[in-house]
Scaffold this motif. Structure first.
Motif, PDB file in Angstrom:
ATOM      1  N   TRP A 195      46.924   5.594 -70.752  1.00  0.00           N
ATOM      2  CA  TRP A 195      46.337   5.993 -72.036  1.00  0.00           C
ATOM      3  C   TRP A 195      46.353   7.519 -72.112  1.00  0.00           C
ATOM      4  CZ3 TRP A 195      46.099   2.956 -76.012  1.00  0.00           C
ATOM      5  CH2 TRP A 195      45.453   3.389 -77.159  1.00  0.00           C
ATOM      6  N   GLY A 196      47.233   8.072 -72.869  1.00  0.00           N
ATOM      7  CA  GLY A 196      47.323   9.529 -73.032  1.00  0.00           C
ATOM      8  C   GLY A 196      48.697  10.031 -72.630  1.00  0.00           C
ATOM      9  N   LYS A 197      49.230  10.958 -73.451  1.00  0.00           N
ATOM     10  CA  LYS A 197      50.569  11.496 -73.167  1.00  0.00           C
ATOM     11  C   LYS A 197      50.477  12.989 -72.886  1.00  0.00           C
ATOM     12  CE  LYS A 197      52.317   8.429 -76.738  1.00  0.00           C
ATOM     13  NZ  LYS A 197      53.432   7.533 -76.782  1.00  0.00           N
ATOM     14  N   ARG A 198      51.186  13.420 -71.853  1.00  0.00           N
ATOM     15  CA  ARG A 198      51.275  14.867 -71.648  1.00  0.00           C
ATOM     16  C   ARG A 198      52.460  15.449 -72.417  1.00  0.00           C
ATOM     17  NH1 ARG A 198      55.086  15.765 -67.377  1.00  0.00           N
ATOM     18  NH2 ARG A 198      55.384  13.875 -66.167  1.00  0.00           N
ATOM     19  N   ASP A 199      53.368  14.577 -72.859  1.00  0.00           N
ATOM     20  CA  ASP A 199      54.492  15.001 -73.694  1.00  0.00           C
ATOM     21  C   ASP A 199      54.824  13.847 -74.642  1.00  0.00           C
ATOM     22  OD1 ASP A 199      57.450  16.902 -73.196  1.00  0.00           O
ATOM     23  OD2 ASP A 199      57.234  15.285 -74.658  1.00  0.00           O
ATOM     24  N   VAL A 200      54.587  14.081 -75.939  1.00  0.00           N
ATOM     25  CA  VAL A 200      54.759  13.018 -76.929  1.00  0.00           C
ATOM     26  C   VAL A 200      56.242  12.711 -77.148  1.00  0.00           C
ATOM     27  CG1 VAL A 200      54.389  12.449 -79.383  1.00  0.00           C
ATOM     28  CG2 VAL A 200      52.561  13.528 -78.059  1.00  0.00           C
ATOM     29  N   GLU A 201      57.075  13.731 -77.189  1.00  0.00           N
ATOM     30  CA  GLU A 201      58.514  13.547 -77.447  1.00  0.00           C
ATOM     31  C   GLU A 201      59.152  12.627 -76.393  1.00  0.00           C
ATOM     32  OE1 GLU A 201      60.376  14.654 -79.958  1.00  0.00           O
ATOM     33  OE2 GLU A 201      62.421  14.448 -79.191  1.00  0.00           O
ATOM     34  N   LEU A 202      58.789  12.846 -75.124  1.00  0.00           N
ATOM     35  CA  LEU A 202      59.417  12.076 -74.031  1.00  0.00           C
ATOM     36  C   LEU A 202      58.526  10.951 -73.503  1.00  0.00           C
ATOM     37  CD1 LEU A 202      61.121  14.947 -71.968  1.00  0.00           C
ATOM     38  CD2 LEU A 202      62.096  13.554 -73.811  1.00  0.00           C
ATOM     39  N   ASN A 203      57.405  10.684 -74.182  1.00  0.00           N
ATOM     40  CA  ASN A 203      56.480   9.638 -73.720  1.00  0.00           C
ATOM     41  C   ASN A 203      56.092   9.833 -72.254  1.00  0.00           C
ATOM     42  OD1 ASN A 203      55.746   8.049 -75.839  1.00  0.00           O
ATOM     43  ND2 ASN A 203      57.317   6.481 -75.491  1.00  0.00           N
ATOM     44  N   LEU A 204      55.704  11.036 -71.905  1.00  0.00           N
ATOM     45  CA  LEU A 204      55.277  11.286 -70.521  1.00  0.00           C
ATOM     46  C   LEU A 204      53.767  11.126 -70.456  1.00  0.00           C
ATOM     47  CD1 LEU A 204      57.468  14.416 -69.715  1.00  0.00           C
ATOM     48  CD2 LEU A 204      57.893  12.028 -69.160  1.00  0.00           C
ATOM     49  N   PRO A 205      53.279  10.311 -69.526  1.00  0.00           N
ATOM     50  CA  PRO A 205      51.850   9.978 -69.501  1.00  0.00           C
ATOM     51  C   PRO A 205      51.003  11.034 -68.785  1.00  0.00           C
ATOM     52  CG  PRO A 205      52.972   8.825 -67.758  1.00  0.00           C
ATOM     53  CD  PRO A 205      54.036   9.634 -68.474  1.00  0.00           C
ATOM     54  N   THR A 206      49.710  11.044 -69.121  1.00  0.00           N
ATOM     55  CA  THR A 206      48.790  11.941 -68.406  1.00  0.00           C
ATOM     56  C   THR A 206      48.385  11.326 -67.064  1.00  0.00           C
ATOM     57  OG1 THR A 206      47.033  10.946 -69.725  1.00  0.00           O
ATOM     58  CG2 THR A 206      47.751  13.147 -70.370  1.00  0.00           C
ATOM     59  N   ASN A 207      48.614  10.023 -66.919  1.00  0.00           N
ATOM     60  CA  ASN A 207      48.231   9.367 -65.655  1.00  0.00           C
ATOM     61  C   ASN A 207      49.183   8.222 -65.327  1.00  0.00           C
ATOM     62  OD1 ASN A 207      46.438   8.081 -68.001  1.00  0.00           O
ATOM     63  ND2 ASN A 207      46.718   6.515 -66.456  1.00  0.00           N
ATOM     64  N   GLY A 208      49.249   7.901 -64.052  1.00  0.00           N
ATOM     65  CA  GLY A 208      50.062   6.764 -63.615  1.00  0.00           C
ATOM     66  C   GLY A 208      49.386   5.461 -64.019  1.00  0.00           C
ATOM     67  N   SER A 209      50.127   4.355 -63.943  1.00  0.00           N
ATOM     68  CA  SER A 209      49.564   3.044 -64.276  1.00  0.00           C
ATOM     69  C   SER A 209      50.227   1.984 -63.401  1.00  0.00           C
ATOM     70  CB  SER A 209      49.765   2.741 -65.763  1.00  0.00           C
ATOM     71  OG  SER A 209      51.132   2.879 -66.114  1.00  0.00           O
ATOM     72  N   LEU A 210      49.598   0.823 -63.350  1.00  0.00           N
ATOM     73  CA  LEU A 210      50.112  -0.255 -62.493  1.00  0.00           C
ATOM     74  C   LEU A 210      49.956  -1.574 -63.248  1.00  0.00           C
ATOM     75  CD1 LEU A 210      49.294  -0.584 -58.723  1.00  0.00           C
ATOM     76  CD2 LEU A 210      49.441  -2.587 -60.181  1.00  0.00           C
ATOM     77  N   SER A 211      51.029  -2.370 -63.252  1.00  0.00           N
ATOM     78  CA  SER A 211      51.002  -3.595 -64.066  1.00  0.00           C
ATOM     79  C   SER A 211      51.463  -4.809 -63.279  1.00  0.00           C
ATOM     80  CB  SER A 211      51.915  -3.416 -65.277  1.00  0.00           C
ATOM     81  OG  SER A 211      53.235  -3.183 -64.829  1.00  0.00           O
TER      82      SER A 211
END
Ligand code: PMV
Length: 330
Positions: free
Chosen positions: A36-52
């Motif tokens: 939840w959260g992007k550090r770069d909107v253009e490249l969809n870079l997240p502010t945090n890692g995730s696990l699914s």
């Protein structure tokens, strides 16, 4: 960095010749620790890692062939190219064609029951990326394909594999290290259940919701570190097959994400009254001794985590549940 530049550094200067048909399947996935959260909107870079965890046979099958003109069929129905969905798909295809005249027909079939209330964008963009790689014989490594699928939809980066998948946020400005990778584990007794509450498209999409939360929620500053810590705990629980820790942390992580959204100004609330009612039911079931935990994404629907031995009891408490065995082999 702009998307065009991003693709230019990944792809060959011109596309290799296409096969008669490109085809791929990708499963849907549910995050146990959320993005939840992007550090770069253009490249969809997240502010945090995730696990699914991927949902095995629930996903998207995509087939690409050459055609006289661009065509898109979704579950057998031909779509107008002006629909938002078709525009998204062909904008993505264009990152590869880069102006080259090569019209294609894309057939996409979702096996996710509409009633399950699950977004299909993750499996959709993952399957499209894999089918494009197959069709144009790009033979890109899966880590690169994950970094490409991410551009279509962040969570698509995780839908390239079955089982547990970790998407590391990465640090590079060019996003080349923001990729997902599988976690080697076959936790055969793990089960997921989907509880439908409302399957209407959400009013605020995940991109707009993330932006609003990051810009206005005073709690957002604490989210990335919390999410990273939860990710590590969940990863360890997977290695140790510790269901209690996995369930507790996944549920707490989802509720923390929703708390951050609720604190946004104005509040961003994806829950409906039935979502709260379902959560109460999960907590009641747990108080009565049933090991079941909940997770909720950017929508009102609830997903359950439990182990195979509890399936009959879970089905009794939640008769409407759609049960999934993520490690099923057929
Ligand atoms: O991939 P997107 O942009 O639809 O965002 C997904 C956001 C959540 O589903 C809420 C969390 C996640 O990690 O899947």
């Amino acid at each position: 960095m702009k998307k065009a530049e991003y693709f230019a550094q990944i792809l060959p200067a011109s596309l290799p010749s296409a096969k008669a048909q490109g085809r791929a399947y990708a499963p849907a996935n549910i995050a146990l620790s959320k993005y939840w959260g992007k550090r770069d909107v253009e490249l969809n870079l997240p502010t945090n890692g995730s696990l699914s965890i991927s949902l095995a046979h629930l996903g998207t099958q995509t087939t690409i062939t050459a055609a006289a003109q661009d065509t898109l069929l979704l579950n057998g129905e031909c779509l107008d190219l002006q629909t938002p969905f078709a525009k998204k798909v062909f904008t993505f295809v264009e990152y590869f064609r880069r102006g080259e005249h090569h019209p294609v027909q894309i057939l996409t079939e979702n096996s996710i029951p509409t009633a399950a209330g699950l977004a299909s964008s993750a499996s959709g963009f993952a399957a499209l990326t894999l089918a494009i790689d197959d069709y144009w014989q790009l033979e890109l490594p899966k880590s690169t394909l994950s970094a490409i699928a991410r551009i279509g939809s962040g969570s698509a980066a995780r839908s390239l594999w079955h089982g547990f998948v970790k998407w590391q946020s990465g640090e590079r400005a060019d996003g080349r290290d923001s990729i997902a990778m599988p976690i080697h584990s076959d936790w055969r007794s793990l089960r997921i259940a989907l509880l439908e509450i409302n399957t209407m498209p959400k009013k605020i999409g995940s991109g707009a919701g993330m932006r609003h939360t990051a810009e206005t929620s005073p709690l957002f500053a604490s989210w990335p570190a919390l999410a990273e810590a939860d990710l590590s705990i969940i990863e360890q629980a997977i290695f140790e097959k510790d269901f209690t820790v996995l369930g507790q942390t996944s549920e707490a992580n989802a509720l923390a994400m929703h708390a951050v959204m609720l604190a946004a100004r104005p509040a961003l609330c994806y829950f409906q009254a039935e979502t709260y009612a379902m959560l109460q039911k999960v907590w009641q079931a747990r108080a009565e001794g049933l090991a079941v935990y909940a997770t909720i994404d950017a929508g009102p629907n609830v997903k359950l985590l439990y182990q195979a031995e509890q399936q009959a009891e879970v089905a009794q408490y939640f008769p409407q549940a759609v049960h999934i065995n993520p490690f099923a082999e057929d």
